[in-house]
Scaffold this active site. Structure first.
Site, PDB file in Angstrom:
ATOM      1  N   TYR A 102      -2.611  -0.265   9.954  1.00  7.05           N
ATOM      2  CA  TYR A 102      -2.760  -0.812   8.595  1.00  7.05           C
ATOM      3  C   TYR A 102      -1.442  -0.671   7.834  1.00  7.05           C
ATOM      4  O   TYR A 102      -0.950  -1.633   7.229  1.00  7.05           O
ATOM      5  CB  TYR A 102      -3.883  -0.079   7.862  1.00  7.05           C
ATOM      6  CG  TYR A 102      -3.976  -0.429   6.400  1.00  7.05           C
ATOM      7  CD1 TYR A 102      -4.413  -1.693   5.986  1.00  7.05           C
ATOM      8  CD2 TYR A 102      -3.614   0.493   5.418  1.00  7.05           C
ATOM      9  CE1 TYR A 102      -4.487  -2.021   4.648  1.00  7.05           C
ATOM     10  CE2 TYR A 102      -3.688   0.174   4.066  1.00  7.05           C
ATOM     11  CZ  TYR A 102      -4.122  -1.082   3.691  1.00  7.05           C
ATOM     12  OH  TYR A 102      -4.196  -1.413   2.353  1.00  7.05           O
ATOM     13  N   SER A 143       0.828  -1.207   0.000  1.00  4.89           N
ATOM     14  CA  SER A 143       0.000   0.000   0.000  1.00  4.89           C
ATOM     15  C   SER A 143       0.859   1.252   0.000  1.00  4.89           C
ATOM     16  O   SER A 143       1.980   1.254   0.537  1.00  4.89           O
ATOM     17  CB  SER A 143      -0.896   0.007   1.254  1.00  4.89           C
ATOM     18  OG  SER A 143      -1.513   1.259   1.435  1.00  4.89           O
TER      19      SER A 143
END
Length: 340
Positions: free
Chosen positions: A160, A135
């Protein structure tokens, strides 16, 4: 460069009922490849959307769906034994920056334990190439832009992001120890039709049609607005497919690539473009009622991808404009939800 250059192979795609997983699976199936889809159909967002994606994939004879969770090691190992995949693309993950503050356990279970199980399966049942979703969040609050794959990424600002950075470290270790060719994909704000309802653009549309104001987390500061490198789903899929046939061949066969639009836009510009797209789809003017709030913990002020490494490797960079991409989303949304 065509994916067919690597021949007829079996692709195992985790998260196949998810946004990116669905589009990638669909494109590979159209090209005649065999796809094994894995998903646990969790209820993080609207389950009907996942079932509708899955229903489209099940129309193909060359698609096999296995419902299960990547955090279940026995299930993953058994899936590898039964299907003998040549290429694995791990897109299953607990997504979302803000949700990682509310429910951190889900991120450790899926993104850490689940990815470990995928690596173990690739170690025990070798594959030609493992690709996995990382990501843009790994760049944290980096102020140097555009973000390059060689940048320092040891200061994540959300759990995350920390799990995605951990995936890259784990994959590098397994590539070093067991020579597993592995490629990490740093995605930048993916959007498009049949996308994730937890993403801002989708949520803005939902709130407009339910008569609610949209919350914009930029303090109403238009001069220093948030910037995002919005990347259309078709560009993401093409980037992945081109990389599939280019596994790393270094002594440690592991690489990471940005897949982003290399053209960040202000959040407010994105919002006004979405308003115009919905106006076009509906044949009437659309304007959101807006509430401005402070930036949320874990959010970053800007994302901006350098795509030089991707271009050098496979001759491709994302190219879809937000005007084109958001119009496709708006047309789909109006049709899918039958709104007027």
């Amino acid at each position: 460069m065509s994916i067919t250059s690597i021949g007829e192979k079996t692709y195992l795609i985790t998260g196949s009922a998810g946004f990116i997983g669905f589009y990638l699976s669909s494109d590979l199936l159209k090209k005649g490849h065999k796809v094994i889809g894995i998903d646990n159909i969790n209820d993080y967002y609207e389950v009907k959307l996942k079932h509708d994606r899955l229903a489209q994939l099940k129309e193909y004879d060359n698609f096999l769906f296995l419902e299960g969770d990547i955090s279940d090691k026995d299930f993953i190992l058994d899936s590898f034994i039964k299907t003998k995949p040549n290429v694995v693309i791990n897109l299953a993950a607990q997504a979302g920056v803000r949700y990682s503050i509310e429910n951190p356990d889900a991120y450790i279970q899926s993104n850490i334990n689940g990815f470990f199980n995928i690596l173990e399966a690739c170690r025990n049942y070798p594959v030609d190439h493992l690709l996995y979703a990382s990501s843009s969040s790994v760049y944290g609050a980096n102020k140097k832009v555009p973000f390059e794959e060689t940048d320092f990424v040891d200061n994540p600002v959300s759990l995350y992001a920390a799990t995605k950075k951990s995936n890259e470290l784990m994959a590098h270790t397994y590539s070093h120890l067991y020579k597993i060719p592995a490629t990490g994909l740093r995605f930048f704000t993916v959007y498009g039709p049949m996308g994730r309802p937890d993403m801002a653009y989708f949520g803005f549309a939902n709130k407009y049609f339910t008569g609610e104001p949209v919350k914009i987390f930029n303090n109403g500061d238009f001069e220093n607005d948030l910037y995002r490198d919005f990347t259309y789903i078709d560009d993401i899929v093409e980037g992945i497919e081109r990389l599939i046939s280019n596994p790393p061949t270094d002594s440690v066969p592991h690489k990471v690539y940005n897949i982003g639009n290399n053209s960040p836009v202000k959040l407010m510009t994105f919002i006004t473009t979405l308003e115009k797209a919905l106006s076009n789809s509906l044949g009437r003017e659309v304007e959101f009622e807006k509430i401005f709030e402070p930036i949320k913990p874990g959010d970053v002020p800007a994302t901006y991808a350098s795509t030089e490494r991707l271009q050098e490797a496979v001759g491709f960079k994302p190219k879809t404009s937000i005007e084109e991409g958001l119009q496709k989303f708006a047309d789909w949304y109006v049709d899918y939800y039958n709104v007027k």
